[in-house]
Motif scaffolding. Sequence first.
Motif, PDB file in Angstrom:
ATOM      1  N   LYS A  97       3.242   5.554  -7.942  1.00  9.02           N
ATOM      2  CA  LYS A  97       2.252   6.303  -8.719  1.00  9.02           C
ATOM      3  C   LYS A  97       2.599   7.788  -8.774  1.00  9.02           C
ATOM      4  O   LYS A  97       2.418   8.436  -9.814  1.00  9.02           O
ATOM      5  N   HIS A  98       3.096   8.318  -7.665  1.00  7.45           N
ATOM      6  CA  HIS A  98       3.493   9.731  -7.688  1.00  7.45           C
ATOM      7  C   HIS A  98       4.691   9.924  -8.614  1.00  7.45           C
ATOM      8  O   HIS A  98       4.748  10.907  -9.376  1.00  7.45           O
ATOM      9  N   GLU A 123       2.831   1.695  -3.279  1.00  8.36           N
ATOM     10  CA  GLU A 123       1.992   2.063  -4.424  1.00  8.36           C
ATOM     11  C   GLU A 123       1.904   3.578  -4.576  1.00  8.36           C
ATOM     12  O   GLU A 123       1.966   4.110  -5.690  1.00  8.36           O
ATOM     13  N   HIS A 124       1.776   4.289  -3.461  1.00  9.04           N
ATOM     14  CA  HIS A 124       1.703   5.753  -3.524  1.00  9.04           C
ATOM     15  C   HIS A 124       3.003   6.345  -4.075  1.00  9.04           C
ATOM     16  O   HIS A 124       2.985   7.308  -4.845  1.00  9.04           O
ATOM     17  N   HIS A 168       0.829  -1.210   0.000  1.00  2.00           N
ATOM     18  CA  HIS A 168       0.000   0.000   0.000  1.00  2.00           C
ATOM     19  C   HIS A 168       0.863   1.259   0.000  1.00  2.00           C
ATOM     20  O   HIS A 168       0.645   2.177  -0.795  1.00  2.00           O
TER      21      HIS A 168
END
Length: 376
Positions: free
Chosen positions: A92-93, A88-89, A85
Amino acid sequence: MKLFFRSAFRLLLPVVIFLLGLQAHVLVDLVMKTNVPDGQPDDNANRLPATTAQQVTLIRDALPGQRRRNCQLVYILGVEGVSHHGFEHIIKHLASIQKDTVSNIPYDIVNEDMKKRNNFLFALYGEYNRTIAKQNGEILPMGYNHTPPLDDPHLVEQLFAHSCPHDGKKHVIIDWHSFPSGRFQGKRPLRVHRQKDWIHMSSSEIAKSKAALNHPFNLTAFYIAYSRYADIKFIVLHRPYLEAIASHANWDRTPIIHSEITRGFIYILRRFLDKYAVDTTTGDRLWHLVCVQEISSKFYNNDETRLQLARRRFVEELTEFLNWPMNECPNCFDVWRESTKDHVAILGDYATTVKRHADSLKGLWPPATHGDQCNI
């Protein structure tokens, strides 16, 4: 003389046909055969029904001409509890600040579009929203009325037609499911759910089971079918074993059972990573290891300077692996949160046994890359 050649041709023709058929058979066998170490199961042998050996051969032969140059699939790979989790941030950023160096057009993050994300979840995992399907008259994503195999040629072609259109943009699909994933009787549809039988099985038995090899999806079938259309990159996450087990300690009744199941999936992941170290089309590295503890502050005793240097190096290595142009990302860790749990206290009396499980994985996991094994 003509009569002689005609007679000879008639006699030799059946032999030639037989030899060609034999060569084709051998070729298919070579394509399907895997280099599986002694004592380790063959994940092709137990996979769910999908493409035939002949279709797999055709897929591999077609790879160079079919792959979409504007399409990349980044898969975050790891067992439960390795910080999917949070990572993933970050990824993606990092993807969101990328631009094509020629056109200056920003990358399209495909799965940010809910419809496209639903298409991907359905194609890879057989996952869909039952409520929405019921509202649509039991019509599933991309117009299906059933769930085909993940490597069904029409399904895969449809997926990438929706995900990576030829519109002048670079499209990046980012996704993950942990191995294993979900609960024993999860509400969401999946081709293969987490199995209760695993509670009573050893890690080696799990690694050989048909269900585990296809949960949450079959890695080999996925790579062969999807790499035809996209540049696939695996980001392999590793977190210290006791911390990873403690994060989902009671998901499989006890931490020891959870650890045993986790080890079974580690065997599956390691076998796949050994088999596919490089992309079969480009020869580039197929996967990149991320040691989660090395981007965490406690690893540096809260020394902010060392932490920032490590994170900068991490971003540079990641963008180099992904072949992304922008390698500076000062805000990538803005939403990153580190666990403050005491994993030894969570494991309690089970900690010693889980530690033995961790010791049994030395040299096997994390997988070595460039001589580094996360300082283990």
